[in-house]
Enzyme design. Structure first.
Site, PDB file in Angstrom:
ATOM      1  N   GLY A 164      41.339  27.740  47.699  1.00 19.41           N
ATOM      2  CA  GLY A 164      41.462  28.708  48.784  1.00 19.41           C
ATOM      3  C   GLY A 164      41.744  28.079  50.141  1.00 19.41           C
ATOM      4  N   GLY A 174      43.996  31.391  41.922  1.00 11.83           N
ATOM      5  CA  GLY A 174      43.201  32.416  42.600  1.00 11.83           C
ATOM      6  C   GLY A 174      44.088  33.292  43.457  1.00 11.83           C
ATOM      7  N   GLY A 175      44.112  32.979  44.769  1.00 14.51           N
ATOM      8  CA  GLY A 175      44.808  33.810  45.747  1.00 14.51           C
ATOM      9  C   GLY A 175      46.203  34.252  45.338  1.00 14.51           C
ATOM     10  N   GLU A 186      32.788  28.529  43.480  1.00 19.51           N
ATOM     11  CA  GLU A 186      32.178  29.523  44.379  1.00 19.51           C
ATOM     12  C   GLU A 186      30.807  29.930  43.851  1.00 19.51           C
ATOM     13  OE1 GLU A 186      35.524  32.201  44.432  1.00 19.51           O
ATOM     14  OE2 GLU A 186      36.643  30.766  45.653  1.00 19.51           O
ATOM     15  N   GLU A 243      39.158  21.804  39.122  1.00 18.83           N
ATOM     16  CA  GLU A 243      39.491  22.465  40.386  1.00 18.83           C
ATOM     17  C   GLU A 243      38.768  21.758  41.522  1.00 18.83           C
ATOM     18  OE1 GLU A 243      40.551  26.800  39.832  1.00 18.83           O
ATOM     19  OE2 GLU A 243      38.396  26.769  39.624  1.00 18.83           O
ATOM     20  N   SER A 245      44.729  26.159  45.112  1.00 19.34           N
ATOM     21  CA  SER A 245      45.886  26.478  45.950  1.00 19.34           C
ATOM     22  C   SER A 245      47.224  26.310  45.226  1.00 19.34           C
ATOM     23  CB  SER A 245      45.867  25.642  47.238  1.00 19.34           C
ATOM     24  OG  SER A 245      44.726  25.973  48.008  1.00 19.34           O
ATOM     25  N   ASN A 272      42.795  34.462  38.629  1.00 18.79           N
ATOM     26  CA  ASN A 272      41.411  34.816  38.968  1.00 18.79           C
ATOM     27  C   ASN A 272      41.459  35.735  40.182  1.00 18.79           C
ATOM     28  OD1 ASN A 272      38.708  34.939  39.619  1.00 18.79           O
ATOM     29  ND2 ASN A 272      38.590  32.845  40.427  1.00 18.79           N
ATOM     30  N   TRP A 273      41.193  37.000  39.940  1.00 20.75           N
ATOM     31  CA  TRP A 273      41.300  37.975  41.030  1.00 20.75           C
ATOM     32  C   TRP A 273      40.126  37.908  42.003  1.00 20.75           C
ATOM     33  CZ3 TRP A 273      43.143  43.291  38.566  1.00 20.75           C
ATOM     34  CH2 TRP A 273      44.459  43.141  38.123  1.00 20.75           C
ATOM     35  N   LYS A 274      39.083  37.183  41.614  1.00 16.58           N
ATOM     36  CA  LYS A 274      37.855  37.120  42.447  1.00 16.58           C
ATOM     37  C   LYS A 274      37.395  38.550  42.776  1.00 16.58           C
ATOM     38  CE  LYS A 274      39.535  32.765  44.227  1.00 16.58           C
ATOM     39  NZ  LYS A 274      39.128  31.567  44.922  1.00 16.58           N
ATOM     40  N   HIS A 281      32.479  28.420  38.144  1.00 13.89           N
ATOM     41  CA  HIS A 281      33.461  28.332  39.234  1.00 13.89           C
ATOM     42  C   HIS A 281      32.755  27.764  40.473  1.00 13.89           C
ATOM     43  CE1 HIS A 281      36.247  29.572  42.363  1.00 13.89           C
ATOM     44  NE2 HIS A 281      37.161  29.695  41.419  1.00 13.89           N
TER      45      HIS A 281
HETATM   46  C1  PEP Z   1      40.282  29.709  41.951  1.00 18.24           C
HETATM   47  O1  PEP Z   1      39.809  30.772  42.303  1.00 18.24           O
HETATM   48  O2  PEP Z   1      39.838  29.160  40.944  1.00 18.24           O
HETATM   49  C2  PEP Z   1      41.355  29.097  42.739  1.00 18.24           C
HETATM   50  C3  PEP Z   1      41.930  28.006  42.280  1.00 18.24           C
HETATM   51  O3  PEP Z   1      41.695  29.720  43.902  1.00 18.24           O
HETATM   52  P1  PEP Z   1      43.005  29.412  44.818  1.00 18.24           P
HETATM   53  O4  PEP Z   1      44.182  29.382  43.895  1.00 18.24           O
HETATM   54  O5  PEP Z   1      43.050  30.559  45.775  1.00 18.24           O
HETATM   55  O6  PEP Z   1      42.775  28.091  45.479  1.00 18.24           O
END
Ligand code: PEP
Length: 249
Positions: free
Chosen positions: A172, A233-234, A97, A166, A212, A9-11, A95
């Site tokens: 994050g 994500g990150g 966010e 999640e 994470s 997930n590039w956000k 999600h």
């Molecule tokens: C996400 O964006 O769904 C996510 C799990 O982010 P991260 O891996 O950065 O915690």
């Protein structure tokens, strides 16, 4: 046996130049990969060019959100059909966010799931906050989110859903759930899907862990029997880290 899945997930990151250089690193590696699904949820702005660059490869492209209507006076929104037209095959929905910043409710998420099912595979995200976990409400919160998002779907529709557990406190933050907590929550998710549909559906639905996940901690998750893959994500923003994670899934 459910197929393993990894979703990046590039956000809200990346120019077209960034996306192009990412693809040039990732695609040669994917040629040697079999039996795993590799998905990238990219920004809308990169989607159609990414679809050109990734054509003929096994990477599946998707979006991070859709609106719940097909078309109309909804300034700034994108429909499932428009996303599909630009190259998407799946969409993230709900999600954390979006639940937090854009106040997406279970009811709204449900409407998006129904709309997505007409042309995209929905990846429905659920997760509890730290306060909900600390006060013993995690199972109840997850149950409510799953039922809220998936109620009323047919068995065939339900089998097309990918669920992503999640925990909000792990997204994050660098704080990930232990593999045992994640596995227990995945089993709980399966029991809610069984309650809502059937044992067969609960065995077919893919459930991913997100929060994470990085190359050095992902193996502990993917070795759990109830975890079918990861949503990253990150760490998915760096193609070499993403490749390491694909290798270990
Ligand atoms: C996400 O964006 O769904 C996510 C799990 O982010 P991260 O891996 O950065 O915690």
């Amino acid at each position: 046996m459910r197929q393993k899945i990894i979703v990046g997930n590039w956000k809200m990151h990346g120019t077209l130049a960034d996306a192009h250089s990412y693809v040039k690193t990732l695609l040669p590696y994917l040629q040697s990969i079999e039996g795993k699904r590799v998905l990238l949820a990219v920004p809308f702005t990169a989607l159609s060019r990414m679809a050109e660059w990734c054509s003929g490869s096994s990477v599946e492209l998707g979006v991070q959100n859709i609106f719940d209507q097909e078309k109309g006076p909804f300034t700034g929104e994108i429909s499932a059909f428009m996303a599909q037209d630009a190259g998407a095959r799946f969409t993230l929905i709900g999600h954390s966010e979006r639940r937090k910043i854009f106040h997406e409710t279970d009811e709204w998420i449900h409407r998006k799931v129904v709309r997505a099912l007409s042309c995209l595979q929905p990846i429905v995200c659920v997760g509890e906050t730290l306060e909900e976990r600390d006060t013993g409400k995690a199972n109840e919160v997850i149950r409510k989110q799953i039922i809220g998002a998936l109620h009323g779907l047919s068995m065939q529709e339900a089998c097309r859903i990918i669920l992503a557990y999640e925990p909000v406190w792990a997204i994050g933050t660098g704080m990930n759930a232990t593999a045992e907590i994640a596995n227990a929550m995945h089993k709980h998710c399966r029991s809610v899907i069984w309650e809502l549909f059937s044992e067969e559906v609960s065995n077919k639905v893919h459930i991913l862990y997100g929060g994470s996940v990085k190359p050095d901690n992902m193996e502990s998750f993917v070795h759990q029997e109830s975890i079918d893959g990861v949503l990253v994500g990150g760490a998915s923003l760096d193609p070499s880290q993403f490749i390491q994670m694909i290798r270990h899934i």
